[in-house]
Design a protein around this motif. Structure first.
Motif, PDB file in Angstrom:
ATOM      1  N   LEU A   1       0.816  -1.216   0.000  1.00  0.00           N
ATOM      2  CA  LEU A   1       0.000   0.000   0.000  1.00  0.00           C
ATOM      3  C   LEU A   1       0.845   1.259   0.000  1.00  0.00           C
ATOM      4  O   LEU A   1       0.467   2.268  -0.611  1.00  0.00           O
ATOM      5  CB  LEU A   1      -0.940  -0.009   1.203  1.00  0.00           C
ATOM      6  CG  LEU A   1      -1.903  -1.196   1.282  1.00  0.00           C
ATOM      7  CD1 LEU A   1      -2.776  -1.079   2.529  1.00  0.00           C
ATOM      8  CD2 LEU A   1      -2.756  -1.285   0.022  1.00  0.00           C
ATOM      9  N   ASP A   2       1.973   1.225   0.675  1.00  0.00           N
ATOM     10  CA  ASP A   2       2.812   2.430   0.712  1.00  0.00           C
ATOM     11  C   ASP A   2       3.476   2.676  -0.637  1.00  0.00           C
ATOM     12  O   ASP A   2       3.641   3.828  -1.057  1.00  0.00           O
ATOM     13  CB  ASP A   2       3.856   2.309   1.823  1.00  0.00           C
ATOM     14  CG  ASP A   2       3.218   2.371   3.203  1.00  0.00           C
ATOM     15  OD1 ASP A   2       2.138   2.982   3.344  1.00  0.00           O
ATOM     16  OD2 ASP A   2       3.786   1.782   4.145  1.00  0.00           O
ATOM     17  N   GLU A   3       3.830   1.606  -1.338  1.00  0.00           N
ATOM     18  CA  GLU A   3       4.375   1.790  -2.685  1.00  0.00           C
ATOM     19  C   GLU A   3       3.297   2.353  -3.609  1.00  0.00           C
ATOM     20  O   GLU A   3       3.554   3.271  -4.394  1.00  0.00           O
ATOM     21  CB  GLU A   3       4.894   0.466  -3.243  1.00  0.00           C
ATOM     22  CG  GLU A   3       5.455   0.595  -4.654  1.00  0.00           C
ATOM     23  CD  GLU A   3       5.880  -0.732  -5.245  1.00  0.00           C
ATOM     24  OE1 GLU A   3       6.416  -0.713  -6.370  1.00  0.00           O
ATOM     25  OE2 GLU A   3       5.671  -1.768  -4.603  1.00  0.00           O
ATOM     26  N   LEU A   4       2.088   1.807  -3.514  1.00  0.00           N
ATOM     27  CA  LEU A   4       0.997   2.327  -4.344  1.00  0.00           C
ATOM     28  C   LEU A   4       0.707   3.789  -4.023  1.00  0.00           C
ATOM     29  O   LEU A   4       0.399   4.585  -4.918  1.00  0.00           O
ATOM     30  CB  LEU A   4      -0.261   1.492  -4.130  1.00  0.00           C
ATOM     31  CG  LEU A   4      -0.234   0.052  -4.651  1.00  0.00           C
ATOM     32  CD1 LEU A   4      -1.491  -0.697  -4.216  1.00  0.00           C
ATOM     33  CD2 LEU A   4      -0.110   0.035  -6.159  1.00  0.00           C
ATOM     34  N   SER A   5       0.801   4.151  -2.754  1.00  0.00           N
ATOM     35  CA  SER A   5       0.477   5.510  -2.327  1.00  0.00           C
ATOM     36  C   SER A   5       1.568   6.506  -2.664  1.00  0.00           C
ATOM     37  O   SER A   5       1.336   7.718  -2.640  1.00  0.00           O
ATOM     38  CB  SER A   5       0.227   5.531  -0.810  1.00  0.00           C
ATOM     39  OG  SER A   5      -0.808   4.649  -0.460  1.00  0.00           O
ATOM     40  N   SER A   6       2.772   6.016  -2.971  1.00  0.00           N
ATOM     41  CA  SER A   6       3.891   6.927  -3.229  1.00  0.00           C
ATOM     42  C   SER A   6       3.867   7.495  -4.648  1.00  0.00           C
ATOM     43  O   SER A   6       4.651   8.373  -4.966  1.00  0.00           O
ATOM     44  CB  SER A   6       5.220   6.184  -3.007  1.00  0.00           C
ATOM     45  OG  SER A   6       5.414   5.182  -4.007  1.00  0.00           O
ATOM     46  N   ARG A   7       2.954   7.009  -5.487  1.00  0.00           N
ATOM     47  CA  ARG A   7       2.859   7.467  -6.870  1.00  0.00           C
ATOM     48  C   ARG A   7       1.485   8.097  -7.096  1.00  0.00           C
ATOM     49  O   ARG A   7       0.562   7.858  -6.326  1.00  0.00           O
ATOM     50  CB  ARG A   7       3.049   6.283  -7.832  1.00  0.00           C
ATOM     51  CG  ARG A   7       4.391   5.594  -7.668  1.00  0.00           C
ATOM     52  CD  ARG A   7       4.385   4.251  -8.385  1.00  0.00           C
ATOM     53  NE  ARG A   7       5.648   3.563  -8.177  1.00  0.00           N
ATOM     54  CZ  ARG A   7       6.545   3.340  -9.123  1.00  0.00           C
ATOM     55  NH1 ARG A   7       6.320   3.775 -10.355  1.00  0.00           N
ATOM     56  NH2 ARG A   7       7.664   2.701  -8.866  1.00  0.00           N
ATOM     57  N   PRO A   8       1.327   8.855  -8.134  1.00  0.00           N
ATOM     58  CA  PRO A   8      -0.010   9.390  -8.435  1.00  0.00           C
ATOM     59  C   PRO A   8      -1.013   8.251  -8.569  1.00  0.00           C
ATOM     60  O   PRO A   8      -0.743   7.253  -9.245  1.00  0.00           O
ATOM     61  CB  PRO A   8       0.204  10.117  -9.774  1.00  0.00           C
ATOM     62  CG  PRO A   8       1.655  10.448  -9.797  1.00  0.00           C
ATOM     63  CD  PRO A   8       2.353   9.326  -9.089  1.00  0.00           C
ATOM     64  N   HIS A   9      -2.151   8.386  -7.924  1.00  0.00           N
ATOM     65  CA  HIS A   9      -3.107   7.283  -7.911  1.00  0.00           C
ATOM     66  C   HIS A   9      -4.522   7.801  -8.187  1.00  0.00           C
ATOM     67  O   HIS A   9      -5.470   7.431  -7.498  1.00  0.00           O
ATOM     68  CB  HIS A   9      -3.065   6.537  -6.570  1.00  0.00           C
ATOM     69  CG  HIS A   9      -3.186   7.430  -5.375  1.00  0.00           C
ATOM     70  ND1 HIS A   9      -2.089   8.017  -4.780  1.00  0.00           N
ATOM     71  CD2 HIS A   9      -4.269   7.835  -4.649  1.00  0.00           C
ATOM     72  CE1 HIS A   9      -2.508   8.745  -3.750  1.00  0.00           C
ATOM     73  NE2 HIS A   9      -3.816   8.636  -3.651  1.00  0.00           N
ATOM     74  N   ARG A  10      -4.639   8.661  -9.186  1.00  0.00           N
ATOM     75  CA  ARG A  10      -5.951   9.208  -9.518  1.00  0.00           C
ATOM     76  C   ARG A  10      -6.916   8.105  -9.928  1.00  0.00           C
ATOM     77  O   ARG A  10      -8.115   8.178  -9.647  1.00  0.00           O
ATOM     78  CB  ARG A  10      -5.809  10.237 -10.636  1.00  0.00           C
ATOM     79  CG  ARG A  10      -7.096  10.982 -10.963  1.00  0.00           C
ATOM     80  CD  ARG A  10      -6.834  12.130 -11.917  1.00  0.00           C
ATOM     81  NE  ARG A  10      -5.882  13.080 -11.341  1.00  0.00           N
ATOM     82  CZ  ARG A  10      -5.341  14.094 -12.024  1.00  0.00           C
ATOM     83  NH1 ARG A  10      -5.669  14.285 -13.293  1.00  0.00           N
ATOM     84  NH2 ARG A  10      -4.493  14.914 -11.442  1.00  0.00           N
TER      85      ARG A  10
END
Length: 242
Positions: A23-32
């Motif tokens: 989840l932290d890797e996913l959250s570290s990038r733009p996630h529109r």
């Protein structure tokens, strides 16, 4: 990859797909794309988290789950309609295809499970420093299970405890119940696959539970009925679905 290709959408299957998420890797990038997948109820639940990191993890986990369900149903993620059962377990609305799903997270990691025709529950947990697992197992677990924990070598006790605990969580989540009912429910030893027959009202039925091999922590997945099933594991890349 279209997961639905591996499942018969017309009836029960003997497979469950699981997706592991950082989840932290996913959250570290733009996630529109993850943000736009959320429904109104999820946005309201997310707003209740006081910390930005918790809100970002929630967006990642629930956004991925909705994207997955959209793939199975062949509709946009934001159009997936859900309802909650009496104990809060989400499900598709009546009349939808028989796609069952569940989600679990532990800190910065999560796992989503999807099956067709069989109720599913999944759980992920991690070792906890200082947790009094011996006294907890002695007080709440059936004697056969507390003995498994207490007789294990000290360095193995947390793993044995979490193996049993995640099974109980996966079982009650598959049944749409709460852990208060499941903590005393026997779930077998430490083998990879067990069949559990429960007599308690909200757990009643036969369930097959399998151990998972997550990249982080300890996990288990439960499906309704005793038939064996395959676990088909996937990772979710940071840019997937964008």
């Amino acid at each position: 990859m279209t997961a639905a290709e591996d499942l018969d959408m017309e009836g029960p299957t003997d497979a469950v797909h699981v997706w592991y998420m950082d989840l932290d890797e996913l959250s570290s990038r733009p996630h529109r794309h993850l943000e736009s997948a959320l429904g109104p109820d999820e946005r309201a639940r997310r707003a209740a988290y006081p910390e930005a990191r918790s809100r970002a993890r929630f967006t990642a986990a629930h956004g991925v789950l909705r994207l997955l369900l959209g793939r199975f149903l062949d509709i946009p993620a934001a159009q997936v309609r859900m309802r909650c059962g009496p104990m809060g377990k989400p499900a598709l609305l009546p009349g939808a295809p028989p796609v069952h799903f569940n989600l679990s997270h532990a800190g910065g990691h999560a796992v989503a499970a999807v099956s067709v025709g069989r109720e599913v529950g999944v759980d992920l947990d991690r070792p906890r420093e200082g947790f009094p697992l011996e006294s907890f197992a002695r007080r709440y677990f059936p004697p056969s299970e507390s003995d498994l924990v207490l007789r294990a070598p000290r360095e193995e006790r947390m793993r044995v405890f979490l193996t049993l605990w995640t099974r109980k969580e996966a079982l009650v989540k598959a049944a749409g119940s709460g852990i208060a009912l499941g903590v005393g429910q026997p779930v077998g030893g430490t083998e990879d696959s067990v069949v559990v027959t429960a007599a308690q009202h909200r757990l009643r039925g036969t369930w097959r539970i399998r151990a998972l091999s997550p990249p982080f922590g300890v996990g288990a997945v439960a499906l309704a009925h005793s038939r064996p099933f395959r676990v088909i594991a996937h990772g979710w890349a940071a840019n997937e679905g964008a």
